[in-house]
Design an enzyme around this catalytic site. Structure first.
Site, PDB file in Angstrom:
ATOM      1  N   GLY A 126       0.156   1.547  78.799  1.00 22.97           N
ATOM      2  CA  GLY A 126       1.607   1.527  78.968  1.00 22.97           C
ATOM      3  C   GLY A 126       2.136   0.102  78.966  1.00 22.97           C
ATOM      4  O   GLY A 126       2.459  -0.448  80.021  1.00 22.97           O
ATOM      5  N   GLU A 148      -8.657  -7.397  74.940  1.00 26.10           N
ATOM      6  CA  GLU A 148      -8.252  -6.593  73.782  1.00 26.10           C
ATOM      7  C   GLU A 148      -8.264  -7.443  72.520  1.00 26.10           C
ATOM      8  O   GLU A 148      -8.689  -7.020  71.464  1.00 26.10           O
ATOM      9  CB  GLU A 148      -6.863  -6.006  74.014  1.00 26.10           C
ATOM     10  CG  GLU A 148      -6.391  -5.114  72.881  1.00 26.10           C
ATOM     11  CD  GLU A 148      -4.995  -4.541  73.127  1.00 26.10           C
ATOM     12  OE1 GLU A 148      -4.612  -3.654  72.374  1.00 26.10           O
ATOM     13  OE2 GLU A 148      -4.298  -4.986  74.057  1.00 26.10           O
ATOM     14  N   GLU A 166       1.746 -13.203  64.617  1.00 25.90           N
ATOM     15  CA  GLU A 166       2.682 -14.336  64.707  1.00 25.90           C
ATOM     16  C   GLU A 166       2.666 -14.889  66.133  1.00 25.90           C
ATOM     17  O   GLU A 166       2.651 -16.105  66.341  1.00 25.90           O
ATOM     18  CB  GLU A 166       4.094 -13.883  64.315  1.00 25.90           C
ATOM     19  CG  GLU A 166       4.289 -13.656  62.815  1.00 25.90           C
ATOM     20  CD  GLU A 166       3.534 -12.434  62.291  1.00 25.90           C
ATOM     21  OE1 GLU A 166       3.319 -11.473  63.051  1.00 25.90           O
ATOM     22  OE2 GLU A 166       3.148 -12.459  61.106  1.00 25.90           O
TER      23      GLU A 166
END
Lengths: 386, 327
Positions: free
Chosen positions: A126, A243, A370
């Protein structure tokens, strides 16, 4: 420098290889980003767990083997080499679990780790909201203190496999007077709680792999606060760097993808002109570079050095390499490349087009590339923020 | 499994880096540009490197060398690239010394001592460096050692004004022949050249990062502009992934890995491509100031252009890898 594996590691590799050869389904499972496919993948997670292969690097008490980082790399290499199913548990086991190990209470670890390893409880992330994507600190979902817990309101979005998950972890604003990354708290919540509504959203490839999650006065217990109240940003940053970094995308995955690409070239030699052969070669070199670089990174981690903002470099490298691998495959397939699903003439059941569409999410999720380039230039090179 | 340099390797590299930081300012590279026809007469840096054991690093201890390997030399070569060293450290230390040592050649002692330098020419090299005392030349799969003064040299001008190049005419004589493994020497040359390119790329990136922090336009440093940040992040990405490829190739040479040549080729295209990107984005991020020979950066840029194509371009090395893959 020692680039050889020791006898224990060779033994571990051989055990993993043998087990995978005996257990990986002969026919690929349907996509884990569909309801039917997800349930089959969940069963596969249970199969992995029963042989203690679902979370090899975790302590044994939580279903792991206490494997070293090197063994974990070996496991991943063998896993992808064997063409084993996608890991639908990955958001829990790779992203939430490291945070639980680092910040979780004993009760939280006891409550959540084992069902996660077993694949029974599945976790969604989330983070993003309709108006907060790469700019994560701009989230608006909030939690208000009530007796024994928090009352949560707001909306999360792009939650991977959210429609099939049982739980969600993420960031919520707990101090309305604080701005940006201050006053946020990391909460865990079951998705079947009162006041929580989940709506599946079809991704680019048509699978219902995304979800929107709505909170309307949903209750989250104090027991499900991970880390300190109002200290969620630091906890979340620990997640996003894993991650971006190693855990989500081990080199074995790309080495295996390039090997499949070589296999494709061998099956369609008439489609391999000099330019495509050169592109495949460069992709192979890139996968090798990622593998060698990972050996360096793991050595640094084992030496106790922090990897930090360098994980952003990793994320840029693997995500753009993954897109290139699939672009080359589609170029090679030519007009056959657009055929998907059960089209009689689809090559590899249209897996390259599906893989291409999935690869395109890599430069977007976990902070767009980016943003990663900004992070690299500011925190590694030291360029001014503004 | 452990991918890291040893304490000894790091200490040696840092000792050489300290020496070069002190003795190898940009003015020294510029001086080499300014005297294009003569060999450098100031051998003090080379002598100090020889005294530290750098030149003879790959020769066995029994011959006066250090008995170390390509990986031990790796960090020193990166540092030599960082300062755009003009002396033939790749040719002499990485290529010629092991050839002379294996052949038991009498010139080895004076080369290790820093008294004589050696350049290297493979049969397919169109030009060779002639700023050395000796030339190690490959002809028909055999090495020959010649005195540079004894060959007929037609000078050729390089874009890198510090390089003294010539095409040479020379007749091999059996008395000058040396036994030796040409392919292994070529791999050492490729990997050593790659290490220098990594050093050149790092310097170009460091200089550019420093410049864009002080150069202001529109009221802020140009390095605060995302367009510049992203270019320099891409250079870092390329250099950061090339470095370990080059170190791995050096390690493979030391271990006699059967894939050492493939690793060398991957190292060369990764390092050359990273260095060329560092030039391209370095120049662009500097703007007009770097488009002049009054500003030092051009010497590093031109060195990259020269060395990126030495001993195989990226395309040639990718092609070697392609053949290895059976594509």
């Amino acid at each position: 420098m020692d680039l050889t594996w020791n006898a224990d590691e060779d033994q571990f590799r051989s055990e993993v290889r043998t087990w995978l050869a005996e257990n990986v389904p002969a026919e690929p499972l349907p996509s884990g980003d569909t309801e039917v496919g997800f349930r089959l993948h969940q069963q596969w997670e249970k199969t992995l767990f029963d042989s203690r292969y679902s979370v090899v690097s975790w302590p044994e008490q939580y279903g792991g083997r206490g494997a070293s980082l090197w063994q974990w790399l070996i496991f991943e290499e063998e896993y992808y080499r064997a063409g084993a199913p996608q890991r639908v548990s990955q958001n829990g086991i790779f992203l939430l679990a490291p945070i639980l190990f680092e910040f979780g209470t004993e009760a939280q670890k006891q409550r959540y780790l084992l069902p996660m390893a077993e694949g029974i409880e599945q976790w969604g992330q989330g983070w993003s909201e309709p108006n907060a994507g790469s700019d994560l600190a701009g989230i608006k979902s909030h939690a208000t203190k009530v007796d024994g817990g928090w009352r949560v309101n707001g909306q999360k979005t792009w939650t991977t496999r959210g429609a099939f998950c049982t739980h969600l972890f993420g960031l919520f604003r707990t101090d309305p007077d604080q701005e940006r990354h201050r006053g946020l708290t990391y909460l865990m919540t079951p998705l079947d709680a009162d006041g929580v509504t989940v709506r599946g959203v079809a991704r680019l490839d048509g699978d219902e792999g995304f979800a929107e999650v709505f909170f309307e006065d949903a209750f989250v217990s104090d027991d499900d606060v991970l880390g300190g109240v109002d200290e969620g940003w630091a906890v979340a940053m620990a997640t996003t760097s894993s991650e971006r970094g190693l855990t989500l995308r081990s080199p074995g995955r790309f080495v295996a993808a390039v090997e499949r690409l070589r296999g494709l070239a061998a099956r369609y030699p008439e489609a391999v002109d000099a330019r495509i052969a050169d592109a495949i070669t460069q992709a192979w070199i890139d996968a090798q570079a990622y593998q060698v670089s990972t050996l360096r990174t793991v050595t640094k981690m084992l030496d106790g050095e922090s990897v930090g903002a360098e994980s952003s470099l990793n994320k840029i490298f693997w995500s753009e390499m993954d897109v290139r691998i699939h672009e080359i495959a589609l170029e090679l397939l030519g007009a056959r490349g657009e055929l998907i699903d059960d089209s009689p003439d689809a090559v590899d059941a249209g897996g390259w087009m599906k893989g291409f569409q999935f690869a395109l999410s890599g430069p977007i999720y976990a902070g767009t590339n980016e943003i990663q380039r900004n992070i690299v230039s500011e925190r590694v090179l030291g360029l001014p923020r503004r | 499994m452990r991918f890291a340099f040893t304490e000894d390797q790091l200490l040696f590299t840092s000792a050489v880096a300290d020496l070069l930081a002190d003795k190898y300012p940009a003015e020294r590279v510029r001086a080499a540009w300014d005297t294009p026809t003569e060999a450098p007469d100031d051998r003090s840096v080379w002598q100090q490197l020889a005294d530290m054991g750098v030149v003879g690093l790959l020769a066995p201890e029994s011959t006066g060398g250090m008995g170390l390997g390509a990986l031990d030399l790796h960090g020193l070569l990166v540092e030599s690239g960082r300062v755009a060293m003009t002396e033939p450290i790749v040719e002499t230390a990485a290529v010629a010394v092991p050839v002379l040592a294996a052949a038991g050649h009498s010139a080895l002692a004076s080369v290790i001592a820093g008294e004589q330098t050696v350049a290297v020419g493979f049969a397919d090299d169109p030009v060779v460096r002639v700023d050395t005392d000796l030339l190690l030349l490959e002809h028909g799969g055999t090495w020959y050692l010649a005195e540079t003064a004894a060959v007929t040299a037609t000078p050729q001008t390089s874009v890198d004004g510090s390089r003294r190049l010539a095409s040479i005419e020379w007749t091999p004589t059996p008395g000058h022949a040396l036994p030796g493994d040409i392919a292994a020497a070529r791999d050492r040359a490729i990997v050593a050249q790659s290490a220098q390119l990594v050093g050149l790329a790092r310097h170009l990136l460091d200089e550019t990062v420093a410049y864009v922090q002080v150069r202001e336009q529109f009221g802020k440093p140009v390095g605060a502009q995302q367009a510049i940040k992203h270019k320099l992040a891409d250079v870092l990405l390329a250099v950061d992934y090339a470095g370990p490829m080059v170190a791995r190739a050096a390690h493979s040479i030391d271990e006699g890995d059967p894939d050492a040549s493939v690793h060398a080729s991957m190292a060369k295209c990764s390092a050359a491509d990273a260095a060329k990107l560092a030039v391209r984005h370095g120049l662009q991020s500097h703007g007009a100031i770097a488009y002049t020979v009054e500003y030092d950066l051009h010497m590093w840029m031109k060195r990259v252009w020269a060395l990126a194509a030495q001993w195989g371009t990226s395309a040639e090395h990718r092609d070697r890898v392609r053949q290895h893959l059976g594509l």
